[in-house]
Design an enzyme around this catalytic site. Structure first.
Site, short mmCIF file in Angstrom:
data_model
loop_
_atom_site.label_atom_id
_atom_site.label_comp_id
_atom_site.label_asym_id
_atom_site.label_seq_id
_atom_site.Cartn_x
_atom_site.Cartn_y
_atom_site.Cartn_z
N ARG A 1 -3.07 3.06 12.59
CA ARG A 1 -2.62 4.31 11.99
C ARG A 1 -1.63 5.04 12.90
NH1 ARG A 1 -8.32 5.83 9.01
NH2 ARG A 1 -8.34 3.93 7.75
N CYS B 1 0.86 -1.19 0.00
CA CYS B 1 0.00 0.00 0.00
C CYS B 1 0.89 1.23 0.00
CB CYS B 1 -0.93 0.00 1.20
SG CYS B 1 -2.30 1.16 0.94
N LYS C 1 -11.31 -7.92 5.69
CA LYS C 1 -10.75 -7.10 6.76
C LYS C 1 -11.69 -5.96 7.10
CE LYS C 1 -6.91 -4.02 7.30
NZ LYS C 1 -5.88 -3.31 6.66
N CYS D 1 -4.07 6.23 0.09
CA CYS D 1 -3.55 5.02 -0.56
C CYS D 1 -3.42 5.18 -2.07
CB CYS D 1 -4.44 3.82 -0.23
SG CYS D 1 -4.71 3.60 1.54
N LYS E 1 -12.07 -4.93 1.81
CA LYS E 1 -11.55 -4.12 2.92
C LYS E 1 -12.51 -2.98 3.20
CE LYS E 1 -7.44 -1.50 4.28
NZ LYS E 1 -6.09 -1.10 3.88
N CYS F 1 -0.10 4.30 1.56
CA CYS F 1 -0.45 5.33 2.55
C CYS F 1 0.69 5.63 3.53
CB CYS F 1 -1.73 4.97 3.30
SG CYS F 1 -1.66 3.38 4.14
N SER G 1 -6.02 -4.05 14.17
CA SER G 1 -5.46 -3.39 15.35
C SER G 1 -6.52 -3.06 16.41
CB SER G 1 -4.72 -2.12 14.93
OG SER G 1 -5.57 -1.25 14.22
N ARG H 1 -11.12 7.44 4.02
CA ARG H 1 -10.84 6.48 2.94
C ARG H 1 -12.11 5.93 2.29
NH1 ARG H 1 -5.55 6.31 3.96
NH2 ARG H 1 -4.65 5.37 5.85
C1 PBG Z 1 -2.89 0.19 4.70
C2 PBG Z 1 -3.36 -0.70 5.77
C3 PBG Z 1 -4.17 -0.43 6.89
C4 PBG Z 1 -4.24 -1.59 7.63
C5 PBG Z 1 -3.50 -2.57 6.95
N1 PBG Z 1 -2.99 -2.00 5.78
C6 PBG Z 1 -4.76 0.83 7.39
C7 PBG Z 1 -5.77 1.55 6.62
O1 PBG Z 1 -6.28 1.11 5.60
O2 PBG Z 1 -6.02 2.67 7.07
C8 PBG Z 1 -4.94 -1.77 8.94
C9 PBG Z 1 -4.49 -2.87 9.79
C10 PBG Z 1 -4.92 -2.83 11.21
O3 PBG Z 1 -5.74 -2.00 11.63
O4 PBG Z 1 -4.42 -3.67 11.95
N2 PBG Z 1 -3.85 0.68 3.84
#
Ligand code: PBG
Length: 328
Positions: A207, A122, A250, A132, A197, A124, A276, A219
């Site tokens: 983040r 990614c 996810k 992203c 996602k 970002c 997370s 996003r």
């Molecule tokens: C990158 C990405 C994200 C996560 C994994 N890859 C964050 C987002 O999309 O803001 C989140 C993973 C997590 O919360 O553990 N785009």
């Protein structure tokens, strides 16, 4: 009491530990867990992540030691997230030859040729605006972003990644990556697509960990609306057609129905990302003494697997072996 002639008694199979474990339908195995690792480009071995107790940004050297610890706990698969020194509006530090992830790939493969090495593909974390994709007038542009995703995926493959995991929810990212990999002799590198996602608030702690908060807006113009299920099927089928090898969903916990539905519709392995926020909620409640962390973690991960996930990405991966020894 009148006599009750109850022939059917499900409790017979729950009578004792022996019979319960014989008929347990879902088992966890460390072989099916992937551990995320945050790697920063500085020298400080561990940088604490306040919202994720027990998780750190590691220096590259410390990350190598962590992988050793993971291996001792039978976790042989990791997904890397980079925290670069510098960011710009073309995500240069995400695809340059000596980017943090590229350096990490080479070093990890040198020390652990047998680790399954996954890269989050990614932009970002490497973009100064934290989105992203390429941004123009506050819009996230689709097709120009594909080019940078290709560059990133190629440099990840060249530096040693076994699996490329695009997570940007940019249309066409899987076919763009498949073609650039194939054109450069990387037919054997697999793609694990973050196909489904959601635009989720459960990414909050990540983040902080990856320093990837969008600097404006959110996003929702690329990640999915949490209220949608049919769209999830559409995204998953599309990525299957584009050549994905693994479909990821996810977050995991609030989306168990999606895991189950997508599993029944595609013929690919399903990965679920126990994100997370799901980790931090358990940690916070357990720190307060409100829940039994070990039991809750085992129940939660078993639920994700039961819903249909073949593999699980989780910040609890490092604890699985210990939990299995304790409870199985
Ligand atoms: C990158 C990405 C994200 C996560 C994994 N890859 C964050 C987002 O999309 O803001 C989140 C993973 C997590 O919360 O553990 N785009």
């Amino acid at each position: 009491m009148t006599k009750i002639n109850l022939k059917i008694r499900p409790r017979r199979l729950r009578k004792n530990e022996l019979i319960r474990s014989m008929f347990q339908e879902t088992y966890l195995s460390p072989a099916q867990f992937i551990s995320p690792i945050f790697i920063h480009d500085g020298s400080s071995p561990e940088v604490k992540i306040n919202s994720m107790p027990g998780i750190f940004q590691f220096s590259l050297d410390r990350a190598l030691k962590y992988i050793e610890e993971l291996k001792e706990n039978k976790i042989n698969s990791v997904i890397l997230f980079g925290i670069p020194d510098s960011k710009d509006n073309t995500a240069t530090s995400g695809w340059e030859n000596d980017g943090i992830i590229q350096k990490a790939n080479r070093k990890i493969k040198e020390h652990f040729p047998d680790i399954l090495l996954i890269n989050d593909t990614c932009l970002c974390e490497y973009m100064d605006h934290g989105h992203c994709g390429i941004v123009m007038e506050k819009e996230i542009l689709n097709d120009p972003t594909l080019e940078i995703i290709q560059k990133t995926a190629l440099s990840q493959a060249e530096s040693g990644a076994d699996i490329i995991a695009p997570s940007g929810m940019i249309d066409g990212m899987v076919s763009a990556i498949r073609s650039v990999l194939d054109d450069n002799g990387f037919q054997d590198k697999a793609i694990m697509s973050y196909a489904v996602k959601y635009a989720s608030s459960f990414y909050g702690p990540f983040r902080e960990a990856a320093q990837s908060t969008p600097q404006f807006g959110d996003r929702r113009s690329y990640q999915m609306n949490p209220a949608n299920k049919r769209e999830a099927i559409r995204e998953a089928l599309l990525d299957e057609k584009e050549g994905a090898d693994i479909i990821m969903i996810k977050p995991a916990l609030p989306y168990l129905d999606i895991i189950s539905e997508v599993k029944s519709k595609v013929n690919l392995p399903i990965a679920a990302y126990n994100v997370s926020g799901e980790y931090s909620m358990v940690k916070a409640a357990s720190e307060k003494g409100w829940i039994d962390e070990d039991k809750v973690v085992l129940e939660m991960l078993t639920g994700i697997k039961r819903a249909g996930a073949d593999v699980i990405i989780s910040y609890f991966a490092k604890d699985i072996l210990k939990l299995l020894k304790k409870f199985y």
